[in-house]
Design a protein around this motif. Structure first.
Motif, PDB file in Angstrom:
ATOM      1  N   VAL A  33       0.851  -1.180   0.000  1.00  0.00           N
ATOM      2  CA  VAL A  33       0.000   0.000   0.000  1.00  0.00           C
ATOM      3  C   VAL A  33       0.893   1.240   0.000  1.00  0.00           C
ATOM      4  CG1 VAL A  33      -1.754   1.290   1.270  1.00  0.00           C
ATOM      5  CG2 VAL A  33      -1.821  -1.209   1.244  1.00  0.00           C
ATOM      6  N   LYS A  34       0.631   2.150  -0.918  1.00  0.00           N
ATOM      7  CA  LYS A  34       1.413   3.383  -0.996  1.00  0.00           C
ATOM      8  C   LYS A  34       0.741   4.452  -0.134  1.00  0.00           C
ATOM      9  CE  LYS A  34       3.177   4.846  -4.782  1.00  0.00           C
ATOM     10  NZ  LYS A  34       3.327   5.371  -6.171  1.00  0.00           N
ATOM     11  N   TYR A  66       6.011   4.140   2.498  1.00  0.00           N
ATOM     12  CA  TYR A  66       5.637   5.369   3.197  1.00  0.00           C
ATOM     13  C   TYR A  66       6.552   6.519   2.818  1.00  0.00           C
ATOM     14  CZ  TYR A  66       5.228   8.599   7.207  1.00  0.00           C
ATOM     15  OH  TYR A  66       5.083   9.706   8.006  1.00  0.00           O
ATOM     16  N   THR A  67       5.939   7.634   2.474  1.00  0.00           N
ATOM     17  CA  THR A  67       6.677   8.866   2.249  1.00  0.00           C
ATOM     18  C   THR A  67       5.921   9.995   2.929  1.00  0.00           C
ATOM     19  OG1 THR A  67       7.709  10.270   0.563  1.00  0.00           O
ATOM     20  CG2 THR A  67       5.492   9.466   0.095  1.00  0.00           C
ATOM     21  N   PHE A  68       6.604  11.096   3.198  1.00  0.00           N
ATOM     22  CA  PHE A  68       5.926  12.185   3.895  1.00  0.00           C
ATOM     23  C   PHE A  68       6.563  13.523   3.560  1.00  0.00           C
ATOM     24  CE2 PHE A  68       9.441  11.072   6.652  1.00  0.00           C
ATOM     25  CZ  PHE A  68       9.872  12.281   7.185  1.00  0.00           C
ATOM     26  N   GLN A  87       0.586  10.901  -8.017  1.00  0.00           N
ATOM     27  CA  GLN A  87       1.643   9.887  -7.994  1.00  0.00           C
ATOM     28  C   GLN A  87       1.109   8.487  -7.708  1.00  0.00           C
ATOM     29  OE1 GLN A  87       4.481  11.369  -5.125  1.00  0.00           O
ATOM     30  NE2 GLN A  87       4.845  13.249  -6.303  1.00  0.00           N
ATOM     31  N   GLY A  88      -0.192   8.387  -7.460  1.00  0.00           N
ATOM     32  CA  GLY A  88      -0.811   7.079  -7.299  1.00  0.00           C
ATOM     33  C   GLY A  88      -0.789   6.514  -5.897  1.00  0.00           C
ATOM     34  N   HIS A  89      -0.691   7.363  -4.889  1.00  0.00           N
ATOM     35  CA  HIS A  89      -0.732   6.861  -3.518  1.00  0.00           C
ATOM     36  C   HIS A  89      -2.138   6.368  -3.174  1.00  0.00           C
ATOM     37  CE1 HIS A  89       3.089   9.037  -3.284  1.00  0.00           C
ATOM     38  NE2 HIS A  89       3.366   8.219  -2.291  1.00  0.00           N
TER      39      HIS A  89
END
Length: 204
Positions: A33-34, A66-68, A87-89
């Motif tokens: 899961v993005k 995970y990005t933030f 970006q498709g998260h």
């Protein structure tokens, strides 16, 4: 348990639950899961750190990518939401107390993306879920403790912004203090920031 700890546990649970639901429904088994998070504060701030910790834990377990982004201004928040959606998260987490309408418009424009946001208002089907810090009851109890301990009958209170969520907690605290000490008075100040330790210390 103090107010910050109780609030942190609620935020941790909200983030973990959202990730778990996405991971178990509708995603291909081979894909993670993005998840993207947008924070208006540095991740060291107590409110933010609980969500960040939960998502980092899920990332380390291999459940999510995970990005933030941190320290995102309200004026730039909508743009960052749209960029992560483009970006498709699968899930975007954050708080939108200062841009409620704009955030809901983004969610409407990206119906395939799930949003979990700290918010003053309710969820919007099918993809905009909310959480809040419903901790006015422990705030009341904390006020009772302060009201019974004060020797001067004067209690100082420092808040970030005078928004409904903060006012609710402050009024609960004051009601609790008055319940045990009708003579107590309050000095209230707002520093117009969610994270400014020097300014908070100066105000106190």
């Amino acid at each position: 348990m103090n107010i910050s700890q109780k609030m942190g546990r609620r935020l941790f649970t909200s983030a973990a639950l959202a990730v778990g639901l996405l991971a178990s429904a509708g995603t291909v088994a081979a894909e993670k899961v993005k998840v993207a998070a947008i924070y208006t504060l540095p991740v060291e701030q107590q409110w933010i750190s609980r969500i960040h910790k939960a998502l980092n834990t899920a990332s380390k377990s291999g459940s999510i990518d995970y990005t933030f982004s941190e320290n995102v201004a309200n004026t730039d928040y909508e743009r960052v939401m749209r960029e992560y959606a483009e970006q498709g998260h699968d899930l975007i987490v954050g708080e939108v107390f200062g841009l409620e309408r704009a955030a809901r418009k983004v969610a409407k424009d990206y119906s395939e993306t799930a949003f979990l946001m700290g918010s003053s208002f309710g969820p919007v089907a099918p993809n905009f879920s909310v959480f809040d810090n419903w901790i006015h009851e422990p705030s009341y109890l904390t006020g009772m403790v302060a009201g019974s301990m004060t020797k001067s009958n004067m209690i100082g209170m420092v808040g970030g912004y005078a928004i409904p969520e903060v006012n609710r907690l402050m009024h609960a605290f004051m009601d609790g203090a008055r319940a045990v000490n009708p003579d107590v008075k309050f000095l209230v100040n707002f520093i117009d920031s969610w994270y400014d330790p020097p300014k908070a210390k100066e105000s106190a």
